[in-house]
Design an enzyme around this catalytic site. Structure first.
Site, PDB file in Angstrom:
ATOM      1  N   ILE A  34       0.540  -1.102   0.084  1.00 33.57           N
ATOM      2  CA  ILE A  34       0.106   0.202   0.209  1.00 33.57           C
ATOM      3  C   ILE A  34       1.031   0.948   0.194  1.00 33.57           C
ATOM      4  O   ILE A  34       0.953   2.698  -1.207  1.00 33.57           O
ATOM      5  CB  ILE A  34      -0.829  -0.731   0.852  1.00 33.57           C
ATOM      6  CG1 ILE A  34      -2.148  -1.176   1.333  1.00 33.57           C
ATOM      7  CG2 ILE A  34      -1.631   0.874   1.327  1.00 33.57           C
ATOM      8  CD1 ILE A  34      -3.046  -1.009   2.372  1.00 33.57           C
ATOM      9  N   ASP A  81      14.842   1.562  10.169  1.00 36.62           N
ATOM     10  CA  ASP A  81      13.476   1.006  10.945  1.00 36.62           C
ATOM     11  C   ASP A  81      13.537   2.210  12.343  1.00 36.62           C
ATOM     12  O   ASP A  81      14.166   2.390  12.680  1.00 36.62           O
ATOM     13  CB  ASP A  81      14.812  -0.139  11.480  1.00 36.62           C
ATOM     14  CG  ASP A  81      13.202  -1.318  12.543  1.00 36.62           C
ATOM     15  OD1 ASP A  81      13.077  -0.561  13.291  1.00 36.62           O
ATOM     16  OD2 ASP A  81      13.963  -2.541  13.013  1.00 36.62           O
ATOM     17  N   VAL A  82      11.824   1.509  12.322  1.00 40.82           N
ATOM     18  CA  VAL A  82      11.926   3.248  13.082  1.00 40.82           C
ATOM     19  C   VAL A  82      10.932   2.839  14.354  1.00 40.82           C
ATOM     20  O   VAL A  82      11.068   3.384  15.252  1.00 40.82           O
ATOM     21  CB  VAL A  82      10.693   3.979  12.438  1.00 40.82           C
ATOM     22  CG1 VAL A  82      10.944   4.545  10.960  1.00 40.82           C
ATOM     23  CG2 VAL A  82       9.386   3.270  11.823  1.00 40.82           C
ATOM     24  N   TYR A 187      -2.447  -8.078  15.891  1.00 42.01           N
ATOM     25  CA  TYR A 187      -2.526  -7.355  15.328  1.00 42.01           C
ATOM     26  C   TYR A 187      -4.015  -6.043  14.949  1.00 42.01           C
ATOM     27  O   TYR A 187      -3.704  -4.905  15.165  1.00 42.01           O
ATOM     28  CB  TYR A 187      -3.128  -8.097  13.638  1.00 42.01           C
ATOM     29  CG  TYR A 187      -2.830  -6.927  12.084  1.00 42.01           C
ATOM     30  CD1 TYR A 187      -2.443  -6.712  11.933  1.00 42.01           C
ATOM     31  CD2 TYR A 187      -4.088  -7.151  12.030  1.00 42.01           C
ATOM     32  CE1 TYR A 187      -2.556  -5.323  10.597  1.00 42.01           C
ATOM     33  CE2 TYR A 187      -4.715  -6.232  10.719  1.00 42.01           C
ATOM     34  CZ  TYR A 187      -3.686  -5.521  10.199  1.00 42.01           C
ATOM     35  OH  TYR A 187      -2.946  -4.846   9.244  1.00 42.01           O
ATOM     36  N   LYS A 191      -4.147  -2.489  15.433  1.00 43.68           N
ATOM     37  CA  LYS A 191      -5.038  -0.754  14.561  1.00 43.68           C
ATOM     38  C   LYS A 191      -6.293  -0.134  15.768  1.00 43.68           C
ATOM     39  O   LYS A 191      -6.366   0.586  15.228  1.00 43.68           O
ATOM     40  CB  LYS A 191      -5.845  -1.729  13.712  1.00 43.68           C
ATOM     41  CG  LYS A 191      -4.882  -2.608  12.788  1.00 43.68           C
ATOM     42  CD  LYS A 191      -3.993  -1.315  12.146  1.00 43.68           C
ATOM     43  CE  LYS A 191      -2.579  -2.286  11.649  1.00 43.68           C
ATOM     44  NZ  LYS A 191      -1.806  -0.773  10.495  1.00 43.68           N
ATOM     45  N   VAL A 220      -6.425  -6.285   0.696  1.00 40.85           N
ATOM     46  CA  VAL A 220      -5.828  -6.237  -0.295  1.00 40.85           C
ATOM     47  C   VAL A 220      -5.264  -7.437  -1.014  1.00 40.85           C
ATOM     48  O   VAL A 220      -4.765  -8.439  -0.057  1.00 40.85           O
ATOM     49  CB  VAL A 220      -4.428  -5.275  -0.042  1.00 40.85           C
ATOM     50  CG1 VAL A 220      -3.784  -5.461  -1.887  1.00 40.85           C
ATOM     51  CG2 VAL A 220      -4.877  -4.002   0.067  1.00 40.85           C
ATOM     52  N   TRP A 276     -22.113  -4.337   7.246  1.00 44.75           N
ATOM     53  CA  TRP A 276     -22.617  -5.475   7.744  1.00 44.75           C
ATOM     54  C   TRP A 276     -22.328  -6.242   8.645  1.00 44.75           C
ATOM     55  O   TRP A 276     -21.341  -6.666   8.669  1.00 44.75           O
ATOM     56  CB  TRP A 276     -23.652  -6.382   6.563  1.00 44.75           C
ATOM     57  CG  TRP A 276     -22.745  -7.029   5.506  1.00 44.75           C
ATOM     58  CD1 TRP A 276     -21.194  -7.786   5.591  1.00 44.75           C
ATOM     59  CD2 TRP A 276     -22.885  -7.798   4.049  1.00 44.75           C
ATOM     60  NE1 TRP A 276     -21.027  -8.146   4.872  1.00 44.75           N
ATOM     61  CE2 TRP A 276     -22.255  -8.222   3.923  1.00 44.75           C
ATOM     62  CE3 TRP A 276     -24.235  -7.763   3.360  1.00 44.75           C
ATOM     63  CZ2 TRP A 276     -21.750  -8.916   2.228  1.00 44.75           C
ATOM     64  CZ3 TRP A 276     -24.294  -8.004   2.210  1.00 44.75           C
ATOM     65  CH2 TRP A 276     -23.383  -8.363   2.170  1.00 44.75           C
TER      66      TRP A 276
HETATM   67  N1  LIG Z   1      -2.542  -5.299   2.872  1.00 48.03           N
HETATM   68  C1  LIG Z   1      -3.916  -5.606   3.464  1.00 48.03           C
HETATM   69  O1  LIG Z   1      -4.609  -6.416   2.749  1.00 48.03           O
HETATM   70  C2  LIG Z   1      -3.894  -4.245   4.472  1.00 48.03           C
HETATM   71  C3  LIG Z   1      -5.166  -4.094   5.286  1.00 48.03           C
HETATM   72  C4  LIG Z   1      -5.730  -3.562   6.247  1.00 48.03           C
HETATM   73  C5  LIG Z   1      -4.956  -2.665   6.667  1.00 48.03           C
HETATM   74  N2  LIG Z   1      -3.123  -2.368   6.402  1.00 48.03           N
HETATM   75  C6  LIG Z   1      -1.836  -1.992   6.996  1.00 48.03           C
HETATM   76  O2  LIG Z   1      -1.701  -1.293   6.126  1.00 48.03           O
HETATM   77  C7  LIG Z   1      -0.527  -0.601   6.079  1.00 48.03           C
HETATM   78  C8  LIG Z   1       0.829  -1.607   4.810  1.00 48.03           C
HETATM   79  O3  LIG Z   1       0.025  -2.594   4.681  1.00 48.03           O
HETATM   80  P1  LIG Z   1       0.975  -2.942   3.589  1.00 48.03           P
HETATM   81  O4  LIG Z   1       0.245  -4.610   2.498  1.00 48.03           O
HETATM   82  O5  LIG Z   1       1.222  -2.090   2.384  1.00 48.03           O
HETATM   83  O6  LIG Z   1       1.949  -3.559   4.116  1.00 48.03           O
HETATM   84  P2  LIG Z   1       3.989  -4.215   3.630  1.00 48.03           P
HETATM   85  O7  LIG Z   1       3.861  -5.457   4.432  1.00 48.03           O
HETATM   86  O8  LIG Z   1       3.499  -4.678   2.603  1.00 48.03           O
HETATM   87  O9  LIG Z   1       4.154  -3.243   3.701  1.00 48.03           O
HETATM   88  C9  LIG Z   1       5.175  -2.889   5.095  1.00 48.03           C
HETATM   89  C10 LIG Z   1       6.596  -1.887   4.310  1.00 48.03           C
HETATM   90  O10 LIG Z   1       6.784  -1.400   5.840  1.00 48.03           O
HETATM   91  C11 LIG Z   1       8.175  -1.573   6.300  1.00 48.03           C
HETATM   92  N3  LIG Z   1       8.109  -1.564   7.306  1.00 48.03           N
HETATM   93  C12 LIG Z   1       8.087  -3.209   8.840  1.00 48.03           C
HETATM   94  N4  LIG Z   1       8.873  -2.389  10.005  1.00 48.03           N
HETATM   95  C13 LIG Z   1       9.065  -1.613   9.481  1.00 48.03           C
HETATM   96  C14 LIG Z   1       9.730  -0.552  10.586  1.00 48.03           C
HETATM   97  N5  LIG Z   1       9.805  -1.400  11.506  1.00 48.03           N
HETATM   98  N6  LIG Z   1      10.715   0.499  10.196  1.00 48.03           N
HETATM   99  C15 LIG Z   1      10.821   0.345   8.648  1.00 48.03           C
HETATM  100  N7  LIG Z   1       9.925   0.011   8.102  1.00 48.03           N
HETATM  101  C16 LIG Z   1       9.103  -1.119   8.809  1.00 48.03           C
HETATM  102  C17 LIG Z   1       8.262  -2.796   5.744  1.00 48.03           C
HETATM  103  O11 LIG Z   1       9.724  -2.859   4.939  1.00 48.03           O
HETATM  104  C18 LIG Z   1       7.309  -2.962   4.323  1.00 48.03           C
HETATM  105  O12 LIG Z   1       7.530  -2.369   3.113  1.00 48.03           O
HETATM  106  C19 LIG Z   1      -0.012  -1.078   7.496  1.00 48.03           C
HETATM  107  O13 LIG Z   1      -0.199  -0.770   8.086  1.00 48.03           O
HETATM  108  C20 LIG Z   1      -1.498  -2.873   7.243  1.00 48.03           C
HETATM  109  O14 LIG Z   1      -1.190  -3.420   8.849  1.00 48.03           O
HETATM  110  C21 LIG Z   1      -3.276  -3.381   5.012  1.00 48.03           C
END
Ligand SMILES: NC(=O)c1ccc[n+]([C@@H]2O[C@H](COP(=O)([O-])OP(=O)(O)OC[C@H]3O[C@@H](n4cnc5c(N)ncnc54)[C@H](O)[C@@H]3O)[C@@H](O)[C@H]2O)c1
Length: 276
Positions: A34, A81-82, A187, A191, A220, A276
């Site tokens: 995302i 790494d944050v 998780y 959230k 996604v 729903w």
């Molecule tokens: N993909 C989904 O289906 C979905 C659904 C609902 C919510 N979300 C939320 O949306 C957000 C993005 O999801 P996504 O699918 O793109 O996730 P993803 O796992 O594809 O990407 C996460 C990114 O964060 C980076 N990352 C992880 N820990 C880190 C750290 N400590 N410091 C710096 N970078 C770090 C990873 O290297 C990765 O590039 C997330 O918060 C996720 O929980 C995703």
């Protein structure tokens, strides 16, 4: 604003609402599925982009792609790494040095390491719990604090945190079955907390001209198994899983002047999953 300029799709009216020229957008987790789509959307709207991600190679590749696509604005990879205090401090300094004061922060990182999917709540998952909370919640708070201080100094800012439908409702075990992709209890707990953290910061930073909102996305499509995808689609009013690009519009809205009167909101974009 005249009616003519409102009808022209290239008008100053639309630029005024959604344009991000001269903004500095920090996207934490910007190299993810995302995050990447969000970087591209904000870059297309004219923002300078700082891709803060522990996956340095993917962040570099994305920055190169954005910079090759033209435009006056630039993208930088900030491989940090944050969840580590020293690296977060370095990331803030790197962004300041490379791009100037941050005006937009998007928190899109999440923990996806070993043990993440062993989700039966009765099983011991102490380590996964700690890691998920560290990255999905504590690091989001620390990142808001660190970049928020810069925004306070600068007198303005917009923060967008990524939550999830599973911060609002439970995953439905009938959909997940034995697909192996159900998220653990940590998780959803992280959230839900992000939604509340968003409200807290929105209220407490209102006087600093910082707006804080969150996106509540649905799942996604990522080549999960056929049966799971079928079940997920059957359960979704709009009949499909999301594409990462489905979140670009809502985040551009939250990052731009189009949402000037919005703070503390949780914007749900989930194909109707929670309806729903
Ligand atoms: N993909 C989904 O289906 C979905 C659904 C609902 C919510 N979300 C939320 O949306 C957000 C993005 O999801 P996504 O699918 O793109 O996730 P993803 O796992 O594809 O990407 C996460 C990114 O964060 C980076 N990352 C992880 N820990 C880190 C750290 N400590 N410091 C710096 N970078 C770090 C990873 O290297 C990765 O590039 C997330 O918060 C996720 O929980 C995703």
């Amino acid at each position: 604003m005249t009616e003519d300029s409102q009808r022209n799709p290239d008008s100053t009216f639309l630029q005024g609402l959604f344009g991000l020229k001269d903004e500095v957008a920090v996207i934490v987790g910007g190299a993810g599925r995302i995050g990447r789509a969000l970087c591209q959307a904000l870059a297309s709207a004219g923002a300078n982009i700082a891709i803060v991600d522990m996956n340095g190679a993917s962040a570099e590749q994305l920055a190169t792609e954005i910079n090759a696509s033209g435009g006056e604005n630039r993208a930088w990879a900030i491989p940090r790494d944050v969840s580590k205090a020293d690296e977060l401090a370095d990331a803030v300094a790197d962004v300041q040095r490379a791009c100037g004061p941050p005006s937009i922060l998007i928190n899109s990182a999440q923990f996806r390491g070993t043990g993440f999917y062993s989700s039966s709540p009765e099983n011991d998952q102490t380590e996964a719990w700690r890691q998920v909370i560290d990255v999905n919640l504590t690091a989001v708070f620390h990142t808001c604090q660190a970049f928020g201080k810069k925004m306070i100094e600068n007198g303005q800012g917009k923060i967008i945190n990524l939550a999830s439908t599973y911060g609002v409702v439970s995953p439905d075990p009938r959909v997940y079955g034995d697909s192996g992709v159900n998220s653990p209890p940590a998780y959803g707990a992280s959230k839900a907390a992000v939604i509340q953290l968003t409200r807290y910061l929105a209220v407490h930073w209102r006087e600093h001209n910082i707006r804080v909102n969150c996106l509540v996305p649905g799942g996604v499509f990522d080549n999960q198994g056929d049966e799971f995808v079928r079940e997920y689609e059957r359960r979704t009013p709009l009949g499909r899983m999301a594409k990462a690009e489905d979140y670009q519009g809502a985040v551009l809205f939250m990052a731009s002047s189009a949402s000037d009167y919005m703070t503390g909101a949780a914007v749900t974009v989930d194909g109707g999953w929670t309806a729903w």
